[in-house]
Motif scaffolding. Structure first.
Motif, PDB file in Angstrom:
ATOM      1  N   GLY A 270      24.247  57.170  45.743  1.00 41.09           N
ATOM      2  CA  GLY A 270      25.519  57.470  45.090  1.00 41.09           C
ATOM      3  C   GLY A 270      26.696  57.219  46.013  1.00 41.09           C
ATOM      4  N   TRP A 271      26.529  57.528  47.284  1.00 38.62           N
ATOM      5  CA  TRP A 271      27.600  57.290  48.256  1.00 38.62           C
ATOM      6  C   TRP A 271      27.700  55.817  48.649  1.00 38.62           C
ATOM      7  CZ3 TRP A 271      31.303  60.572  48.685  1.00 38.62           C
ATOM      8  CH2 TRP A 271      31.072  61.928  48.480  1.00 38.62           C
ATOM      9  N   LEU A 272      26.609  55.064  48.502  1.00 37.85           N
ATOM     10  CA  LEU A 272      26.634  53.645  48.867  1.00 37.85           C
ATOM     11  C   LEU A 272      27.172  52.752  47.745  1.00 37.85           C
ATOM     12  CD1 LEU A 272      23.239  53.320  50.780  1.00 37.85           C
ATOM     13  CD2 LEU A 272      25.545  53.498  51.738  1.00 37.85           C
ATOM     14  N   LEU A 273      27.089  53.193  46.499  1.00 36.72           N
ATOM     15  CA  LEU A 273      27.542  52.367  45.374  1.00 36.72           C
ATOM     16  C   LEU A 273      29.013  51.951  45.453  1.00 36.72           C
ATOM     17  CD1 LEU A 273      25.737  53.649  42.173  1.00 36.72           C
ATOM     18  CD2 LEU A 273      25.945  51.300  42.941  1.00 36.72           C
ATOM     19  N   PRO A 274      29.928  52.778  45.929  1.00 37.58           N
ATOM     20  CA  PRO A 274      31.322  52.324  45.999  1.00 37.58           C
ATOM     21  C   PRO A 274      31.566  51.199  47.005  1.00 37.58           C
ATOM     22  CG  PRO A 274      31.244  54.715  45.955  1.00 37.58           C
ATOM     23  CD  PRO A 274      29.831  54.232  46.125  1.00 37.58           C
ATOM     24  N   ILE A 275      30.641  50.952  47.916  1.00 34.54           N
ATOM     25  CA  ILE A 275      30.863  49.908  48.925  1.00 34.54           C
ATOM     26  C   ILE A 275      30.938  48.520  48.292  1.00 34.54           C
ATOM     27  CG2 ILE A 275      29.899  48.791  50.975  1.00 34.54           C
ATOM     28  CD1 ILE A 275      28.896  51.610  51.813  1.00 34.54           C
ATOM     29  N   PRO A 276      29.929  48.076  47.510  1.00 33.62           N
ATOM     30  CA  PRO A 276      30.081  46.747  46.888  1.00 33.62           C
ATOM     31  C   PRO A 276      31.228  46.707  45.872  1.00 33.62           C
ATOM     32  CG  PRO A 276      28.064  47.797  46.124  1.00 33.62           C
ATOM     33  CD  PRO A 276      28.613  48.651  47.229  1.00 33.62           C
ATOM     34  N   THR A 277      31.523  47.851  45.260  1.00 29.11           N
ATOM     35  CA  THR A 277      32.659  47.909  44.340  1.00 29.11           C
ATOM     36  C   THR A 277      33.959  47.632  45.087  1.00 29.11           C
ATOM     37  OG1 THR A 277      31.479  49.529  42.989  1.00 29.11           O
ATOM     38  CG2 THR A 277      33.854  49.370  42.663  1.00 29.11           C
ATOM     39  N   ALA A 278      34.139  48.308  46.211  1.00 29.50           N
ATOM     40  CA  ALA A 278      35.354  48.116  47.008  1.00 29.50           C
ATOM     41  C   ALA A 278      35.426  46.704  47.575  1.00 29.50           C
ATOM     42  CB  ALA A 278      35.413  49.146  48.132  1.00 29.50           C
ATOM     43  N   LEU A 279      34.301  46.166  48.019  1.00 28.45           N
ATOM     44  CA  LEU A 279      34.286  44.799  48.537  1.00 28.45           C
ATOM     45  C   LEU A 279      34.658  43.794  47.448  1.00 28.45           C
ATOM     46  CD1 LEU A 279      31.141  44.889  50.847  1.00 28.45           C
ATOM     47  CD2 LEU A 279      33.553  44.740  51.548  1.00 28.45           C
ATOM     48  N   GLY A 280      34.159  44.003  46.241  1.00 26.39           N
ATOM     49  CA  GLY A 280      34.499  43.125  45.126  1.00 26.39           C
ATOM     50  C   GLY A 280      35.978  43.198  44.774  1.00 26.39           C
ATOM     51  N   LEU A 281      36.535  44.404  44.781  1.00 26.25           N
ATOM     52  CA  LEU A 281      37.966  44.553  44.526  1.00 26.25           C
ATOM     53  C   LEU A 281      38.792  43.889  45.632  1.00 26.25           C
ATOM     54  CD1 LEU A 281      38.031  48.226  43.214  1.00 26.25           C
ATOM     55  CD2 LEU A 281      38.379  46.128  41.892  1.00 26.25           C
ATOM     56  N   TYR A 282      38.304  43.977  46.870  1.00 26.37           N
ATOM     57  CA  TYR A 282      38.967  43.307  47.980  1.00 26.37           C
ATOM     58  C   TYR A 282      38.909  41.783  47.783  1.00 26.37           C
ATOM     59  CZ  TYR A 282      39.865  41.551  52.681  1.00 26.37           C
ATOM     60  OH  TYR A 282      40.354  40.860  53.760  1.00 26.37           O
ATOM     61  N   GLY A 283      37.784  41.283  47.279  1.00 24.58           N
ATOM     62  CA  GLY A 283      37.670  39.854  46.989  1.00 24.58           C
ATOM     63  C   GLY A 283      38.659  39.404  45.937  1.00 24.58           C
ATOM     64  N   ILE A 284      38.866  40.218  44.913  1.00 24.37           N
ATOM     65  CA  ILE A 284      39.860  39.893  43.883  1.00 24.37           C
ATOM     66  C   ILE A 284      41.257  39.857  44.492  1.00 24.37           C
ATOM     67  CG2 ILE A 284      40.986  40.758  41.784  1.00 24.37           C
ATOM     68  CD1 ILE A 284      38.210  41.778  40.911  1.00 24.37           C
ATOM     69  N   GLN A 285      41.538  40.830  45.353  1.00 22.20           N
ATOM     70  CA  GLN A 285      42.839  40.871  46.020  1.00 22.20           C
ATOM     71  C   GLN A 285      43.041  39.636  46.899  1.00 22.20           C
ATOM     72  OE1 GLN A 285      43.306  44.065  48.823  1.00 22.20           O
ATOM     73  NE2 GLN A 285      45.533  43.942  48.767  1.00 22.20           N
ATOM     74  N   ARG A 286      42.001  39.245  47.640  1.00 22.23           N
ATOM     75  CA  ARG A 286      42.093  38.043  48.489  1.00 22.23           C
ATOM     76  C   ARG A 286      42.352  36.795  47.652  1.00 22.23           C
ATOM     77  NH1 ARG A 286      40.021  37.501  53.907  1.00 22.23           N
ATOM     78  NH2 ARG A 286      39.730  35.315  53.357  1.00 22.23           N
ATOM     79  N   MET A 287      41.659  36.699  46.522  1.00 24.26           N
ATOM     80  CA  MET A 287      41.841  35.521  45.687  1.00 24.26           C
ATOM     81  C   MET A 287      43.261  35.466  45.122  1.00 24.26           C
ATOM     82  SD  MET A 287      39.814  34.125  42.348  1.00 24.26           S
ATOM     83  CE  MET A 287      40.630  35.240  41.251  1.00 24.26           C
ATOM     84  N   GLN A 288      43.825  36.622  44.760  1.00 20.92           N
ATOM     85  CA  GLN A 288      45.192  36.645  44.256  1.00 20.92           C
ATOM     86  C   GLN A 288      46.191  36.239  45.337  1.00 20.92           C
ATOM     87  OE1 GLN A 288      45.439  40.643  42.755  1.00 20.92           O
ATOM     88  NE2 GLN A 288      44.710  40.064  40.721  1.00 20.92           N
ATOM     89  N   GLN A 289      45.904  36.617  46.580  1.00 18.93           N
ATOM     90  CA  GLN A 289      46.821  36.300  47.673  1.00 18.93           C
ATOM     91  C   GLN A 289      46.622  34.883  48.217  1.00 18.93           C
ATOM     92  OE1 GLN A 289      46.086  39.374  50.525  1.00 18.93           O
ATOM     93  NE2 GLN A 289      47.395  40.860  49.484  1.00 18.93           N
ATOM     94  N   LEU A 290      45.366  34.476  48.371  1.00 20.00           N
ATOM     95  CA  LEU A 290      45.063  33.218  49.057  1.00 20.00           C
ATOM     96  C   LEU A 290      44.681  32.075  48.122  1.00 20.00           C
ATOM     97  CD1 LEU A 290      42.986  34.774  51.969  1.00 20.00           C
ATOM     98  CD2 LEU A 290      45.407  34.140  51.984  1.00 20.00           C
ATOM     99  N   GLY A 291      44.483  32.367  46.856  1.00 22.07           N
ATOM    100  CA  GLY A 291      44.111  31.329  45.897  1.00 22.07           C
ATOM    101  C   GLY A 291      42.604  31.210  45.729  1.00 22.07           C
ATOM    102  N   GLN A 292      42.219  30.316  44.853  1.00 21.92           N
ATOM    103  CA  GLN A 292      40.805  30.178  44.506  1.00 21.92           C
ATOM    104  C   GLN A 292      39.996  29.437  45.551  1.00 21.92           C
ATOM    105  OE1 GLN A 292      40.089  28.687  40.611  1.00 21.92           O
ATOM    106  NE2 GLN A 292      41.169  30.359  39.612  1.00 21.92           N
ATOM    107  N   ASP A 293      40.632  28.885  46.557  1.00 21.11           N
ATOM    108  CA  ASP A 293      39.895  28.163  47.594  1.00 21.11           C
ATOM    109  C   ASP A 293      39.366  29.080  48.694  1.00 21.11           C
ATOM    110  OD1 ASP A 293      40.270  25.763  46.307  1.00 21.11           O
ATOM    111  OD2 ASP A 293      42.154  25.342  47.356  1.00 21.11           O
ATOM    112  N   ASP A 294      39.653  30.369  48.622  1.00 23.78           N
ATOM    113  CA  ASP A 294      39.181  31.306  49.639  1.00 23.78           C
ATOM    114  C   ASP A 294      37.679  31.538  49.459  1.00 23.78           C
ATOM    115  OD1 ASP A 294      39.308  33.250  51.731  1.00 23.78           O
ATOM    116  OD2 ASP A 294      39.265  34.803  50.175  1.00 23.78           O
ATOM    117  N   GLN A 295      36.902  31.066  50.426  1.00 27.96           N
ATOM    118  CA  GLN A 295      35.446  31.137  50.311  1.00 27.96           C
ATOM    119  C   GLN A 295      34.911  32.564  50.416  1.00 27.96           C
ATOM    120  OE1 GLN A 295      33.784  28.325  53.048  1.00 27.96           O
ATOM    121  NE2 GLN A 295      34.704  26.589  52.018  1.00 27.96           N
ATOM    122  N   LEU A 296      35.568  33.425  51.174  1.00 24.15           N
ATOM    123  CA  LEU A 296      35.093  34.807  51.274  1.00 24.15           C
ATOM    124  C   LEU A 296      35.200  35.519  49.927  1.00 24.15           C
ATOM    125  CD1 LEU A 296      33.946  37.065  53.001  1.00 24.15           C
ATOM    126  CD2 LEU A 296      36.287  37.659  53.657  1.00 24.15           C
TER     127      LEU A 296
END
Length: 149
Positions: free
Chosen positions: A33-59
């Motif tokens: 239960g405590w580990l489940l928010p980690i991939p959620t937060a990482l995925g949200l961070y990925g969305i934020q990166r894509m909005q800032q850096l564009g769709q070419d951001d491989q991370l």
């Protein structure tokens, strides 16, 4: 306290990526239960990166599907909770209750949770797979172009 199958199914569907269904069923000491928010937060961070850096951001290509797969997995868990027989549910989560006790029964709210989880979970899973494969193959084509020149 008896654990209700309908509540668990809705928590897995709506709050699963935050581990709410795990905390409801297993208490606050539940490590998954405590580990489940980690991939959620990482995925949200990925969305934020894509909005800032564009769709070419491989991370972001790697991080965004983590969110989708987490949501789809929690939707699957909601479906499994909802489809559990009352006997199985009560044996696992309400061992002191009768096998056909009310917390394990399936009603219309449980069926709506199953249907919603099936629709949203399948859509998110397909979108995550399509996003991942599209960017992977675009990357492969770009690398092949570099080699051929």
């Amino acid at each position: 306290m008896r654990k209700n199958k309908t509540v668990a199914a809705w928590l897995a569907f709506l709050g699963g990526p935050l581990g709410l269904h795990r905390f409801y069923l297993h208490g606050l000491g539940d490590l998954p239960g405590w580990l489940l928010p980690i991939p959620t937060a990482l995925g949200l961070y990925g969305i934020q990166r894509m909005q800032q850096l564009g769709q070419d951001d491989q991370l972001s290509w790697v991080l965004i599907p983590l969110l989708g797969f987490t949501i789809a997995g929690c939707a699957l868990k909601a479906i499994l909770y909802g489809l559990a027989t009352p006997e199985r549910w009560n044996a696992l989560h309400n061992p002191s209750a009768a096998p056909d006790a009310a917390p394990g029964r399936t009603g219309w709210p449980t069926i709506f949770a199953i249907a919603a989880a099936l629709m949203v979970g399948a859509a998110v899973l397909m979108a995550s797979l399509a996003y991942s494969f599209q960017h992977y193959f675009e990357y492969q084509i770009e690398e092949a172009r570099k080699i051929s020149q």
